[in-house]
Motif scaffolding. Structure first.
Motif, PDB file in Angstrom:
ATOM      1  N   ARG A  56       0.842  -1.327  -0.011  1.00  0.00           N
ATOM      2  CA  ARG A  56       0.041   0.089  -0.004  1.00  0.00           C
ATOM      3  C   ARG A  56       0.897   1.258  -0.116  1.00  0.00           C
ATOM      4  O   ARG A  56       0.719   2.075  -0.694  1.00  0.00           O
ATOM      5  CB  ARG A  56      -0.951   0.020   1.326  1.00  0.00           C
ATOM      6  N   ALA A  61      -3.297   2.308  -2.243  1.00  0.00           N
ATOM      7  CA  ALA A  61      -4.337   1.413  -1.572  1.00  0.00           C
ATOM      8  C   ALA A  61      -5.305   0.751  -2.603  1.00  0.00           C
ATOM      9  O   ALA A  61      -4.977   1.135  -4.008  1.00  0.00           O
ATOM     10  CB  ALA A  61      -5.295   2.243  -0.808  1.00  0.00           C
ATOM     11  N   THR A 213      -7.870  -2.249   2.518  1.00  0.00           N
ATOM     12  CA  THR A 213      -7.416  -1.703   1.639  1.00  0.00           C
ATOM     13  C   THR A 213      -7.160  -0.288   1.678  1.00  0.00           C
ATOM     14  O   THR A 213      -6.848   0.629   0.731  1.00  0.00           O
ATOM     15  CB  THR A 213      -8.355  -1.532   0.244  1.00  0.00           C
ATOM     16  N   ALA A 214      -6.978   0.073   2.884  1.00  0.00           N
ATOM     17  CA  ALA A 214      -6.776   1.622   3.159  1.00  0.00           C
ATOM     18  C   ALA A 214      -5.279   1.512   3.876  1.00  0.00           C
ATOM     19  O   ALA A 214      -5.220   0.851   4.539  1.00  0.00           O
ATOM     20  CB  ALA A 214      -7.894   2.388   3.992  1.00  0.00           C
ATOM     21  N   GLU A 215      -4.894   3.006   4.085  1.00  0.00           N
ATOM     22  CA  GLU A 215      -3.564   2.959   4.842  1.00  0.00           C
ATOM     23  C   GLU A 215      -3.958   3.064   6.316  1.00  0.00           C
ATOM     24  O   GLU A 215      -5.110   3.520   6.934  1.00  0.00           O
ATOM     25  CB  GLU A 215      -3.013   4.401   4.548  1.00  0.00           C
TER      26      GLU A 215
END
Length: 215
Positions: A56, A61, A213-215
């Protein structure tokens, strides 16, 4: 493991599921793959713990994982035949001189010998005490579904070569006594149940949680 940045996908190579053939097709699209992962069968748990974050950070992402699952008895038979090849005869991993029933008995033992140490597909795919699960799991018996999916995500038509094929064997060589087959099904019930879910439509989709899927 292969990172397909253009498609926002990460391929996790479940052993004995056409992984060498798939790597040959996907290598040209995997420029973002870290060099020290190229020849390892990195499972869902290790990917989530060690690689999801760095990917990521370096590529952004929105990545999802995909893998292939094989009918459990077929995968087991493929391992047995593969380890009978002449190149490893005499090695501790060789199944030369063993029957398939002896191989399965060894696989079911509390401390399997080296030739019978084979991972579970449900664990590899993140469905057995590990997670997070692989987002897209395709049926080995319906690889055309996977190729269509990848062709769409990569914007080019793909076809599959044959690589690293296990030696052929008579169907009779892979027969088992009914009681032994029942014991194996019982010990690997969650693996068979997972494959049944995949087989129903040729692909099982497990959407990523927001944090995946996100930081």
């Amino acid at each position: 493991m292969l990172v397909l940045e253009q498609a926002r996908l990460v391929f996790l190579s479940n052993p004995k599921t056409a992984t060498q053939s798939l790597r040959a097709v996907l290598d040209p699209f995997a420029q973002a793959t870290p060099a020290n992962t190229g020849h390892k069968h990195i499972n869902a748990q290790i990917y989530g713990r060690k690689w999801a974050g760095p990917i990521r950070r370096s590529c952004g992402a929105g990545f999802e994982t995909f893998a292939v699952m094989r009918e459990p008895m077929e995968q087991l038979g493929s391992w047995f035949r593969y380890r009978q090849r002449d190149a490893i005869r005499g090695h501790e991993n060789s199944t030369h001189g063993l029957s398939f029933a002896e191989f399965v008995e060894a696989r079911l033992s509390d401390d399997p010998p080296p030739f019978a140490r084979i991972g579970r597909q449900d664990r590899f795919l993140g469905f057995l005490n590990s997670g997070p699960p692989v987002n897209y799991i395709f049926d080995y018996a319906a690889l055309d579904r996977l190729l269509a999916f990848l062709s769409l995500r990569l914007g080019t038509r793909l076809s599959l070569p044959h690589r690293n094929v296990s030696p052929a064997a008579d169907a009779a060589d892979l027969s088992l006594p009914e009681d032994l087959l029942a014991r194996y099904h019982s010990a690997h019930a969650t693996e068979f149940a997972l494959y049944d879910r995949v087989r129903q439509s040729g692909m099982l989709h497990t959407p990523a949680a927001p944090g995946d899927t996100a930081e």
